[in-house]
Design a protein around this motif. Structure first.
Motif, PDB file in Angstrom:
ATOM      1  N   GLU A 116       0.830  -1.209   0.000  1.00 15.32           N
ATOM      2  CA  GLU A 116       0.000   0.000   0.000  1.00 15.32           C
ATOM      3  C   GLU A 116       0.868   1.264   0.000  1.00 15.32           C
ATOM      4  O   GLU A 116       0.541   2.249  -0.661  1.00 15.32           O
ATOM      5  N   ALA A 117       1.991   1.213   0.734  1.00 15.28           N
ATOM      6  CA  ALA A 117       2.866   2.394   0.807  1.00 15.28           C
ATOM      7  C   ALA A 117       3.555   2.665  -0.519  1.00 15.28           C
ATOM      8  O   ALA A 117       3.657   3.820  -0.960  1.00 15.28           O
ATOM      9  N   ILE A 121      -1.999   1.843  -3.683  1.00 14.87           N
ATOM     10  CA  ILE A 121      -3.204   1.118  -4.103  1.00 14.87           C
ATOM     11  C   ILE A 121      -3.721   0.288  -2.940  1.00 14.87           C
ATOM     12  O   ILE A 121      -2.957  -0.430  -2.288  1.00 14.87           O
ATOM     13  N   GLU A 122      -5.002   0.412  -2.673  1.00 10.59           N
ATOM     14  CA  GLU A 122      -5.669  -0.491  -1.738  1.00 10.59           C
ATOM     15  C   GLU A 122      -6.492  -1.479  -2.553  1.00 10.59           C
ATOM     16  O   GLU A 122      -7.067  -1.107  -3.581  1.00 10.59           O
ATOM     17  N   PRO A 123      -6.564  -2.741  -2.119  1.00  5.22           N
ATOM     18  CA  PRO A 123      -7.372  -3.702  -2.874  1.00  5.22           C
ATOM     19  C   PRO A 123      -8.849  -3.341  -2.822  1.00  5.22           C
ATOM     20  O   PRO A 123      -9.315  -2.752  -1.845  1.00  5.22           O
ATOM     21  N   GLY A 177     -13.971  -3.948   6.217  1.00  3.04           N
ATOM     22  CA  GLY A 177     -15.125  -4.435   5.446  1.00  3.04           C
ATOM     23  C   GLY A 177     -14.764  -4.897   4.054  1.00  3.04           C
ATOM     24  O   GLY A 177     -15.593  -4.859   3.139  1.00  3.04           O
ATOM     25  N   LYS A 178     -13.514  -5.382   3.866  1.00  6.17           N
ATOM     26  CA  LYS A 178     -13.041  -5.706   2.518  1.00  6.17           C
ATOM     27  C   LYS A 178     -12.771  -7.191   2.294  1.00  6.17           C
ATOM     28  O   LYS A 178     -12.107  -7.536   1.311  1.00  6.17           O
ATOM     29  N   VAL A 179     -13.248  -8.050   3.165  1.00  2.00           N
ATOM     30  CA  VAL A 179     -13.008  -9.491   2.978  1.00  2.00           C
ATOM     31  C   VAL A 179     -14.268 -10.162   2.456  1.00  2.00           C
ATOM     32  O   VAL A 179     -15.361  -9.963   2.991  1.00  2.00           O
ATOM     33  N   ARG A 180     -14.116 -10.924   1.369  1.00  2.00           N
ATOM     34  CA  ARG A 180     -15.197 -11.746   0.825  1.00  2.00           C
ATOM     35  C   ARG A 180     -14.779 -13.202   1.048  1.00  2.00           C
ATOM     36  O   ARG A 180     -13.911 -13.725   0.360  1.00  2.00           O
TER      37      ARG A 180
END
Length: 222
Positions: A116-117, A121-123, A177-180
């Motif tokens: 990310e650094a 980009i964040e997924p 809140g980004k895990v599927r």
């Protein structure tokens, strides 16, 4: 003359301009994530990038970077996150695509923070194939028939490393809140049905009466 830092900044800037869509794909050994990545590529047009495959290809290329990777592996050292991330960035730019499945990375929190650094980009999300250890063992042993005794301890060590290193990454993204999460113990096609539900955009259905042109409101009410 440009420095290595300038070069890294340049590749990061060029990649950021594409506004790529990145999905991290995580799961233990034998969870079936490789099979599912192939299906996602076929159905949804993503480019599949494996950090491990990129490192192995670079190591075998004979380049200066590849020799460094080979030496580190020979010495039992972990390849720095920056090296893996640069390989991922180059592969992303070279692909010409803007949608990527990054498979088996980040392996740990240090990988995640560095990605990310460096890339900014964040997924979009993390696709986590959750599969019980016994089922993963069974799958790998079936795949490697005749070598069960040689592999069982290695499989268990790999699973232990996954739990210790990758689960903190999954927990971090859960907090955002980004895990599927997918039940990866099911048969391949059932798993892919769950995957498709995640990747298919949810388009609300428009009632037929509201989708007819040229009708006045009184007719619509009737």
């Amino acid at each position: 003359m440009g420095t290595a830092n300038d070069s890294s900044k340049d590749i990061s800037d060029r990649l950021a301009e594409k506004h790529p869509k990145v999905v991290f794909v995580l799961g233990g050994p034998g969870s079936g994530k490789g099979t599912q990545c192939e299906k996602i590529v076929q159905h949804f047009g993503y480019t599949h990038l494996s950090a491990g495959d990129l490192l192995r290809a670079e190591k075998n290329s004979g380049s200066e970077n590849g020799i460094m990777i080979q030496n580190m592996m020979n010495e039992g050292k972990i390849v720095p996150s920056e090296v893996t991330i640069k390989l991922l960035q180059k592969a992303m730019l070279d692909s010409g695509n803007d949608k990527f499945l990054i498979d088996g990375f980040p392996r740990n929190e240090e990988n995640r923070a560095a990605f990310e650094a460096l890339t900014k980009i964040e997924p979009e999300f993390v696709l986590y194939f959750n599969c019980p250890e016994k089922e993963m063992e069974r799958r790998i042993l079936n795949r490697n028939q005749g070598r069960e005794d040689d592999n069982i301890e290695t499989i268990r060590k790999r699973f232990k490393v996954f739990l210790e290193s990758s689960l903190p990454v999954i927990e971090y993204y859960k907090g955002k809140g980004k895990v599927r999460e997918i039940d990866a113990a099911k048969p391949v096609e059932e798993v892919f049905k769950e995957v498709k539900d995640i990747f298919n955009p949810k388009v609300p259905k428009v009632p037929k009466d509201e989708n007819v042109e040229g009708r006045c409101m009184c007719c619509a009410i009737l």
